[in-house]
Design a protein around this motif. Structure first.
Motif, mmCIF file in Angstrom:
data_model
loop_
_atom_site.group_PDB
_atom_site.id
_atom_site.type_symbol
_atom_site.label_atom_id
_atom_site.label_comp_id
_atom_site.label_asym_id
_atom_site.label_seq_id
_atom_site.Cartn_x
_atom_site.Cartn_y
_atom_site.Cartn_z
ATOM 1 N N ALA A 30 7.709 -9.047 34.338
ATOM 2 C CA ALA A 30 7.422 -10.046 33.306
ATOM 3 C C ALA A 30 6.760 -9.406 32.096
ATOM 4 O O ALA A 30 7.079 -9.740 30.949
ATOM 5 C CB ALA A 30 6.539 -11.157 33.870
ATOM 6 N N LEU B 290 8.103 -9.466 28.291
ATOM 7 C CA LEU B 290 7.303 -9.957 27.169
ATOM 8 C C LEU B 290 7.157 -8.912 26.070
ATOM 9 O O LEU B 290 7.062 -9.255 24.893
ATOM 10 C CB LEU B 290 5.925 -10.412 27.663
ATOM 11 N N THR B 291 7.144 -7.644 26.447
ATOM 12 C CA THR B 291 7.071 -6.560 25.469
ATOM 13 C C THR B 291 8.364 -6.474 24.673
ATOM 14 O O THR B 291 8.368 -6.077 23.521
ATOM 15 C CB THR B 291 6.785 -5.216 26.184
ATOM 16 N N GLY B 292 9.457 -6.838 25.299
ATOM 17 C CA GLY B 292 10.745 -6.834 24.614
ATOM 18 C C GLY B 292 11.513 -5.542 24.711
ATOM 19 O O GLY B 292 12.605 -5.412 24.178
ATOM 20 N N ARG C 160 13.200 -12.271 21.522
ATOM 21 C CA ARG C 160 11.852 -12.472 22.066
ATOM 22 C C ARG C 160 11.708 -13.796 22.815
ATOM 23 O O ARG C 160 11.131 -13.842 23.901
ATOM 24 C CB ARG C 160 10.817 -12.416 20.940
ATOM 25 N N ALA C 161 12.231 -14.872 22.233
ATOM 26 C CA ALA C 161 12.087 -16.189 22.867
ATOM 27 C C ALA C 161 12.823 -16.240 24.204
ATOM 28 O O ALA C 161 12.298 -16.773 25.192
ATOM 29 C CB ALA C 161 12.608 -17.282 21.931
ATOM 30 N N ALA D 47 10.958 -14.093 26.745
ATOM 31 C CA ALA D 47 9.714 -14.760 27.145
ATOM 32 C C ALA D 47 10.001 -15.895 28.124
ATOM 33 O O ALA D 47 9.259 -16.094 29.092
ATOM 34 C CB ALA D 47 8.971 -15.279 25.920
ATOM 35 N N ALA D 48 11.082 -16.639 27.897
ATOM 36 C CA ALA D 48 11.449 -17.730 28.814
ATOM 37 C C ALA D 48 11.782 -17.176 30.202
ATOM 38 O O ALA D 48 11.382 -17.749 31.216
ATOM 39 C CB ALA D 48 12.628 -18.516 28.247
ATOM 40 N N ALA E 80 10.633 -14.360 31.437
ATOM 41 C CA ALA E 80 9.362 -13.885 31.996
ATOM 42 C C ALA E 80 8.566 -15.041 32.590
ATOM 43 O O ALA E 80 7.932 -14.897 33.637
ATOM 44 C CB ALA E 80 8.543 -13.168 30.923
ATOM 45 N N ASP E 81 8.610 -16.217 31.933
ATOM 46 C CA ASP E 81 7.878 -17.389 32.431
ATOM 47 C C ASP E 81 8.416 -17.873 33.777
ATOM 48 O O ASP E 81 7.685 -18.483 34.552
ATOM 49 C CB ASP E 81 7.961 -18.541 31.425
#
Length: 95
Positions: A22, A26-28, A77-78, A81-82, A84-85
């Motif tokens: 994750a 988030l780091t991408g 990124r979005a 991030a999704a 990762a969540d």
């Protein structure tokens, strides 16, 4: 594990391993080495790493590079991030 017959991937791990993945999401960008499962592969191919690559545009693309044995996750990124969540839920439901 990558199952070429069905083009499916099984990613599993304990909470610590999935939290590390994750963080990379988030780091991408970045990579995470995988550990070999002790369970039978049932025709699957073990993957050596998971690589995250940032990209423009909406969404996430997940592919396997069979030559390098890498799961490649590419996205904005979005989208990353999704994804990762969602990983903590995967850790809670892994048996």
């Amino acid at each position: 594990m990558f199952f070429p017959e069905s083009d499916e991937v099984d990613v599993s791990g304990d909470a610590t391993e999935l939290a590390g993945l994750a963080l990379v999401l988030l780091t991408g960008r970045g990579a995470s080495e995988t550990t070999t499962s002790t369970e039978a592969g049932f025709g699957g191919t073990a993957l050596a790493s998971i690589e995250v690559v940032g990209a423009d545009g909406p969404g996430v693309r997940i592919a396997v590079d069979p030559v390098r044995g890498a799961l490649v996750i590419e996205g904005d990124r979005a989208g990353l991030a999704a994804l990762a969540d969602d990983l903590p839920g995967v850790a809670e439901t892994s048996w």
